[in-house]
Design an enzyme around this catalytic site. Structure first.
Site, PDB file in Angstrom:
ATOM      1  N   ALA A  84      18.732 -32.891  -9.989  1.00 25.05           N
ATOM      2  CA  ALA A  84      20.668 -33.603 -10.009  1.00 25.05           C
ATOM      3  C   ALA A  84      21.393 -34.402 -10.288  1.00 25.05           C
ATOM      4  O   ALA A  84      20.546 -35.172 -10.729  1.00 25.05           O
ATOM      5  CB  ALA A  84      20.982 -32.887  -8.144  1.00 25.05           C
ATOM      6  N   ASP A  85      22.438 -34.863 -10.499  1.00 27.97           N
ATOM      7  CA  ASP A  85      22.559 -35.634 -10.588  1.00 27.97           C
ATOM      8  C   ASP A  85      24.242 -35.617 -10.084  1.00 27.97           C
ATOM      9  O   ASP A  85      25.045 -34.862  -9.991  1.00 27.97           O
ATOM     10  CB  ASP A  85      23.170 -36.380 -12.501  1.00 27.97           C
ATOM     11  N   THR A  86      24.397 -36.962  -9.147  1.00 28.66           N
ATOM     12  CA  THR A  86      26.349 -37.271  -9.079  1.00 28.66           C
ATOM     13  C   THR A  86      26.679 -38.898  -9.399  1.00 28.66           C
ATOM     14  O   THR A  86      25.551 -39.911  -9.911  1.00 28.66           O
ATOM     15  CB  THR A  86      25.869 -37.698  -7.289  1.00 28.66           C
TER      16      THR A  86
END
Length: 204
Positions: A84-86
């Site tokens: 995941a990445d934000t």
């Protein structure tokens, strides 16, 4: 006899405490492997494209690491890799983790009495089939005025350097100054539960 043990294993490709907490809350057991990638070398104009590209790069790096350790056992249960990445988007500008105290202060001060968007991706890779299922979600966070001493304490604690945009919604110092969240809180924290659940089911 029917057991509740899932017939698949999960690897969480992240060292984020918030992502570990969210996945645990969803009732999953998992192991952790982290991806050592140069995030700054991956650039995209749109935040949605950037977070998806970064989640894919993390998955690629972890798969390379796993292959270096030897082939996956054929009789092992299906293994799903979750990456995941934000990023935070403030006044149309993409913000990743602050790289200096000055930048961290500038980031947090900007949110005071204002708002920011958070865009987060989730990618689930089925290591047995090699197929990937990904998506992204966004949320808006509205802030009350944040006093200077609170910003000082956040920076002194060092917590702002580990999160996108220096924005740690769930931190006890930040939480009292969150006016509203439009969207899901877990998206802001780094892992949308609804999206993750949907992608896990698609990947199996």
């Amino acid at each position: 006899m029917v057991t509740n043990t899932p017939s698949f294993k999960i690897i969480l490709g992240s060292s984020s405490k918030a992502r570990k907490q969210i996945l645990s809350e969803m009732g999953y057991e998992f192991t952790i492997l982290t991806a050592d990638i140069d995030e700054q070398s991956i650039r995209r104009e749109k935040p949605e494209d950037l977070v998806v590209a970064l989640a894919e790069a993390k998955a690629d790096a972890i798969i390379q690491r796993l292959l270096a350790e030897g082939p996956l056992e054929e009789d092992a249960p299906t293994t799903l890799l979750i990456t995941a990445d934000t990023v935070v988007v403030y006044q149309g500008i993409i913000r990743e983790k602050p790289t200096s105290e000055k930048e961290a202060r500038e980031f947090v001060k900007g949110y005071s009495g204002s708002h920011a968007a958070v865009v987060g991706s989730v990618l689930v890779t089925n290591l047995a089939t090699g197929k990937r299922y990904g998506g992204w979600e966004s949320a808006e966070v509205y802030f009350l005025e944040i006093p200077d001493e609170v910003i000082d304490n956040l920076i002194d604690e060092g917590v702002t350097f580990n999160v996108a945009g220096g924005l740690m919604l769930e931190h006890p110092l930040t939480l009292p100054f969150v006016d509203a969240v439009v969207g899901s809180t877990d998206t802001v924290m780094g892992l949308s539960k609804e999206l993750t659940e949907k992608l896990i089911l698609e990947a199996l």
